[in-house]
Design a protein around this motif. Structure first.
Motif, PDB file in Angstrom:
ATOM      1  N   ASP A 150      -6.407  11.814  -1.757  1.00 38.51           N
ATOM      2  CA  ASP A 150      -7.641  11.516  -1.055  1.00 38.51           C
ATOM      3  C   ASP A 150      -7.568  12.007   0.392  1.00 38.51           C
ATOM      4  O   ASP A 150      -8.553  12.498   0.945  1.00 38.51           O
ATOM      5  CB  ASP A 150      -7.910  10.005  -1.096  1.00 38.51           C
ATOM      6  CG  ASP A 150      -9.297   9.665  -0.601  1.00 38.51           C
ATOM      7  OD1 ASP A 150     -10.258  10.208  -1.173  1.00 38.51           O
ATOM      8  OD2 ASP A 150      -9.426   8.895   0.360  1.00 38.51           O
ATOM      9  N   GLU A 188     -17.378  12.519  -7.834  1.00 38.56           N
ATOM     10  CA  GLU A 188     -15.958  12.834  -7.670  1.00 38.56           C
ATOM     11  C   GLU A 188     -15.256  12.816  -9.027  1.00 38.56           C
ATOM     12  O   GLU A 188     -15.468  11.924  -9.850  1.00 38.56           O
ATOM     13  CB  GLU A 188     -15.313  11.814  -6.731  1.00 38.56           C
ATOM     14  CG  GLU A 188     -13.929  12.216  -6.257  1.00 38.56           C
ATOM     15  CD  GLU A 188     -13.425  11.327  -5.141  1.00 38.56           C
ATOM     16  OE1 GLU A 188     -12.296  11.559  -4.673  1.00 38.56           O
ATOM     17  OE2 GLU A 188     -14.151  10.411  -4.730  1.00 38.56           O
ATOM     18  N   GLU A 192     -18.561   5.896   0.956  1.00 40.39           N
ATOM     19  CA  GLU A 192     -18.714   7.274   1.421  1.00 40.39           C
ATOM     20  C   GLU A 192     -19.675   7.354   2.598  1.00 40.39           C
ATOM     21  O   GLU A 192     -19.436   8.075   3.566  1.00 40.39           O
ATOM     22  CB  GLU A 192     -19.211   8.145   0.276  1.00 40.39           C
ATOM     23  CG  GLU A 192     -18.166   8.357  -0.814  1.00 40.39           C
ATOM     24  CD  GLU A 192     -18.729   9.116  -2.002  1.00 40.39           C
ATOM     25  OE1 GLU A 192     -19.961   9.337  -2.015  1.00 40.39           O
ATOM     26  OE2 GLU A 192     -17.943   9.482  -2.898  1.00 40.39           O
ATOM     27  N   ARG A 221     -13.218   6.192 -15.341  1.00 42.90           N
ATOM     28  CA  ARG A 221     -12.247   5.718 -14.348  1.00 42.90           C
ATOM     29  C   ARG A 221     -11.218   4.772 -14.990  1.00 42.90           C
ATOM     30  O   ARG A 221     -10.032   4.826 -14.651  1.00 42.90           O
ATOM     31  CB  ARG A 221     -12.993   4.976 -13.217  1.00 42.90           C
ATOM     32  CG  ARG A 221     -12.109   4.314 -12.182  1.00 42.90           C
ATOM     33  CD  ARG A 221     -11.295   5.327 -11.381  1.00 42.90           C
ATOM     34  NE  ARG A 221     -10.446   4.678 -10.404  1.00 42.90           N
ATOM     35  CZ  ARG A 221     -10.847   4.331  -9.184  1.00 42.90           C
ATOM     36  NH1 ARG A 221     -12.105   4.597  -8.808  1.00 42.90           N
ATOM     37  NH2 ARG A 221     -10.043   3.743  -8.336  1.00 42.90           N
ATOM     38  N   ASP A 250     -14.441  16.751  -5.290  1.00 40.29           N
ATOM     39  CA  ASP A 250     -15.667  16.110  -4.840  1.00 40.29           C
ATOM     40  C   ASP A 250     -16.728  17.180  -4.596  1.00 40.29           C
ATOM     41  O   ASP A 250     -16.474  18.195  -3.947  1.00 40.29           O
ATOM     42  CB  ASP A 250     -15.428  15.319  -3.555  1.00 40.29           C
ATOM     43  CG  ASP A 250     -16.641  14.504  -3.164  1.00 40.29           C
ATOM     44  OD1 ASP A 250     -16.808  13.431  -3.739  1.00 40.29           O
ATOM     45  OD2 ASP A 250     -17.424  14.942  -2.292  1.00 40.29           O
ATOM     46  N   ARG A 290     -18.832  -0.207  -9.236  1.00 40.69           N
ATOM     47  CA  ARG A 290     -17.940   0.805  -8.672  1.00 40.69           C
ATOM     48  C   ARG A 290     -18.729   1.955  -8.066  1.00 40.69           C
ATOM     49  O   ARG A 290     -18.388   2.468  -6.996  1.00 40.69           O
ATOM     50  CB  ARG A 290     -17.014   1.329  -9.770  1.00 40.69           C
ATOM     51  CG  ARG A 290     -15.867   0.379 -10.123  1.00 40.69           C
ATOM     52  CD  ARG A 290     -15.098   0.890 -11.313  1.00 40.69           C
ATOM     53  NE  ARG A 290     -13.938   0.059 -11.588  1.00 40.69           N
ATOM     54  CZ  ARG A 290     -13.229   0.103 -12.719  1.00 40.69           C
ATOM     55  NH1 ARG A 290     -13.571   0.956 -13.661  1.00 40.69           N
ATOM     56  NH2 ARG A 290     -12.189  -0.678 -12.891  1.00 40.69           N
ATOM     57  N   SER A 291     -19.801   2.357  -8.757  1.00 42.85           N
ATOM     58  CA  SER A 291     -20.632   3.439  -8.229  1.00 42.85           C
ATOM     59  C   SER A 291     -21.269   3.038  -6.909  1.00 42.85           C
ATOM     60  O   SER A 291     -21.275   3.820  -5.954  1.00 42.85           O
ATOM     61  CB  SER A 291     -21.707   3.801  -9.263  1.00 42.85           C
ATOM     62  OG  SER A 291     -22.575   4.786  -8.753  1.00 42.85           O
ATOM     63  N   THR A 342     -18.525   2.852  -4.207  1.00 47.64           N
ATOM     64  CA  THR A 342     -18.102   4.201  -3.806  1.00 47.64           C
ATOM     65  C   THR A 342     -19.151   4.863  -2.925  1.00 47.64           C
ATOM     66  O   THR A 342     -18.827   5.473  -1.903  1.00 47.64           O
ATOM     67  CB  THR A 342     -17.847   5.057  -5.059  1.00 47.64           C
ATOM     68  OG1 THR A 342     -16.822   4.440  -5.844  1.00 47.64           O
ATOM     69  CG2 THR A 342     -17.407   6.454  -4.666  1.00 47.64           C
ATOM     70  N   GLY A 391     -15.701   8.726  -9.986  1.00 54.23           N
ATOM     71  CA  GLY A 391     -16.753   7.888  -9.445  1.00 54.23           C
ATOM     72  C   GLY A 391     -17.786   8.737  -8.727  1.00 54.23           C
ATOM     73  O   GLY A 391     -17.461   9.635  -7.963  1.00 54.23           O
TER      74      GLY A 391
END
Length: 558
Positions: free
Chosen positions: A532, A472, A58, A401, A428, A50-51, A54, A469
């Motif tokens: 978001d 964030e 980004e 999360r 964030d 997930r990291s 993400t 994540g």
């Protein structure tokens, strides 16, 4: 037929039962440890994936936004595609971003007017997918090998072909007509470095973990050795972790820009044997301990059987002496019959012996019960620690999360049933990558920990905060009535962070997006999407902002 003595029977039965019990407990505990290790390893892979997803999402969003902002520059809207200021802007951008291999502008017919280093100037790119898609809107493309640039750029040092991902955005004149396309090619190695950095930067990362990038069809895009192969998992498009084909595999979808059709996933996999090695070692130790304990119990059983059988043997010998009329038998003098007196005396002695053994066994049982109670307490504490690890972020100490998703679903169901509104804040850290690049990941971790503390101290006891994540965080506000409106809570958090002193990193700011629960939502994802979007608006407005529907707050400059 020769029959075994009472002493032998007691020894064999006691030893066999103790061995069976210890082995059964060892296998059971080993099975539990294996499942817990599998769960912990799968969750660790999932969090790392997930990291990485993400971080990659980004970066893609930032590059797409960067190209879009360049396409909206005033000198491009004037329609003069040969203006030297255009080339200057692109050169400055590629110098700041080494991942760009090429950047240029074309007219509406696909002829390149200007490009960094003069590459492809005057040539036509009309048939290239990025140009055709860029005429219609913002575009981020799948990786591909270089075609026109292959002869103009140096090849990879390992002999692999040049591969790029494309970014494009249309150029509009003042009347809104499309007069060209601004396109950029980014090195594919930039993508792979982002994934590897996010997947293997953790100090406890196992060297056996393998990171893969998967396309929408489930085929491997990276690493090069597996490119084009179908990832062998239970479901190549599902987010989570699974076990199959000797691997523990975690799959997470990359949150790609909403304006494109790009659909990638990050897969981390580890050999199942490596992931479960600690549990297997524990099982082997338990089995060895069980065998060793059984041997000890066998010796103890032998001496215990010897001690228990002596009164009976004495009774048998006395009875045999009476039967055989042998001398030496002792009889009670007060009893008129010698045989009955001898039997009564033997039974009395045996009774006293058994009572003594009963007291010893009771003491042994009390000791065993105390030991079992202590082991049970230790196991409960270990389970509580495992539960804490499963629901909290290891770095910041706030919820993770997974727990956030559960809490959001719980609030959404309560909202549908009772109509009690709630709000979501997405927070964030601004320019967090710059902090990591400048001061290192250790300082970045300290910043995340201090951010988590600042957010918690700015909230009420009924509010919920989790690490969403990367850099964030997400906050759920169950009570949003006056005076603690979501916007005021968000502004309180933003101001607290902006005024805080971060020892090494200096001043750190955050951008906050606010979303409110809506009865029309058919899933919790709609609320996340609204928050978001507001976070994106706060970033686009210059960062260090709070943005919500119909509300924005800009901090007073010192």
């Amino acid at each position: 037929m020769l029959k075994a003595s009472l002493r032998s029977h007691l020894t064999l039965w006691f030893t066999g039962l103790s061995l069976l019990t210890l082995l059964s407990v060892g296998f059971y505990v080993g099975h539990i440890a294996t499942e817990q290790m599998k769960q912990a390893s799968g969750n660790a892979l999932l969090n790392t994936a997930r990291s990485a997803a993400t971080s990659l999402g980004e970066q893609l969003r930032e590059r797409q936004l960067e190209v879009y902002m360049l396409s909206r520059a005033p000198h491009l809207e004037r329609g003069d595609l040969d203006n030297p200021a255009i080339l200057k802007s692109m050169q400055l951008r590629t110098q700041a971003r080494t991942e760009y291999a090429w950047m240029g502008v074309t007219d509406a017919e696909g002829r390149v007017h200007q490009a960094v280093n003069g590459l492809l100037v005057g040539q036509s790119v009309q048939q290239r997918p990025w140009f055709q898609a860029g005429l219609r809107g913002q575009y981020t493309g799948d990786p591909h090998e270089a075609v026109l640039l292959a002869k103009l750029l140096p090849g990879m040092p390992n002999g692999e072909p040049l591969r790029f991902i494309d970014f494009a955005a249309p150029i509009h004149n003042a009347e809104g007509q499309v007069i060209g396309v601004l396109g950029a090619h980014a090195h594919w190695s930039w993508i792979t470095r982002i994934v590897e950095s996010a997947a293997f930067s953790h100090k406890n990362a196992s060297p056996d973990i393998e990171a893969l990038i998967i396309d929408n069809d489930g085929k491997v895009l990276y690493p090069e050795a597996l490119m084009g192969q179908q990832l062998a998992t239970n479901d190549s498009k599902s987010s989570g972790w699974s076990v199959g084909n000797g691997y523990l595999t975690s799959m997470v979808t990359v949150p790609t820009p909403s304006t494109t059709e790009l659909s990638w996933s990050i897969a981390l996999r580890q050999p199942l044997e490596t992931a479960l090695q600690p549990a297997h070692l524990l099982l082997y130790k338990l089995l060895i301990l069980g065998v060793f304990a059984a041997v000890i119990f066998g010796v103890v059983a032998y001496y215990l059987a010897l001690y228990l059988s002596r009164p009976i043997e004495q009774l048998a010998r006395s009875a045999k002496q009476v039967q055989d009329n042998q001398p030496g038998a002792h009889f009670p003098l007060q009893h008129p019959v010698r045989e009955i007196a001898q039997l009564g005396q033997s039974i009395e002695a045996m009774t006293h012996s058994l009572l003594g053994k009963e007291r010893e066994l009771q003491q042994a049982n009390a000791t065993l019960e105390a030991t079992v109670a202590q082991r049970t307490a230790d196991l409960m504490q270990a389970n509580a620690e495992l539960l804490n690890l499963a629901t909290h972020d290891a770095l910041t100490g706030v919820f993770n999360r997974r727990r956030f998703d559960e809490k959001l679903t719980e609030y959404s169901l309560l909202f549908r049933r009772t109509g009690r509104p709630f709000a979501l804040l997405l927070i964030d850290a601004d320019h967090f990558k710059r902090i990591n690049d400048t001061h290192g990941h250790a300082v970045g971790d300290e910043v995340l920990q201090q951010l988590a503390q600042l957010i918690q101290t700015s909230l009420r006891t009924t509010d919920f905060v989790a690490r969403y994540g990367g850099e964030e965080f997400a906050v759920l506000l169950p009570e949003i009535s006056m005076p603690d409106t979501p916007e005021r809570v968000a502004e309180k958090i933003r101001a607290a962070v902006a005024e805080a002193d971060f020892a090494t990193a200096g001043q750190v700011t955050v951008s906050v997006g606010v979303g409110l629960a809506d009865p029309a939502d058919n899933s919790p994802g709609n609320l996340i999407k609204r928050a978001d979007q507001q976070l994106y608006q706060a970033k686009a407005a210059g960062r260090n902002q709070v943005a919500s529907h119909g509300y924005s707050a800009t901090p007073t400059q010192p």
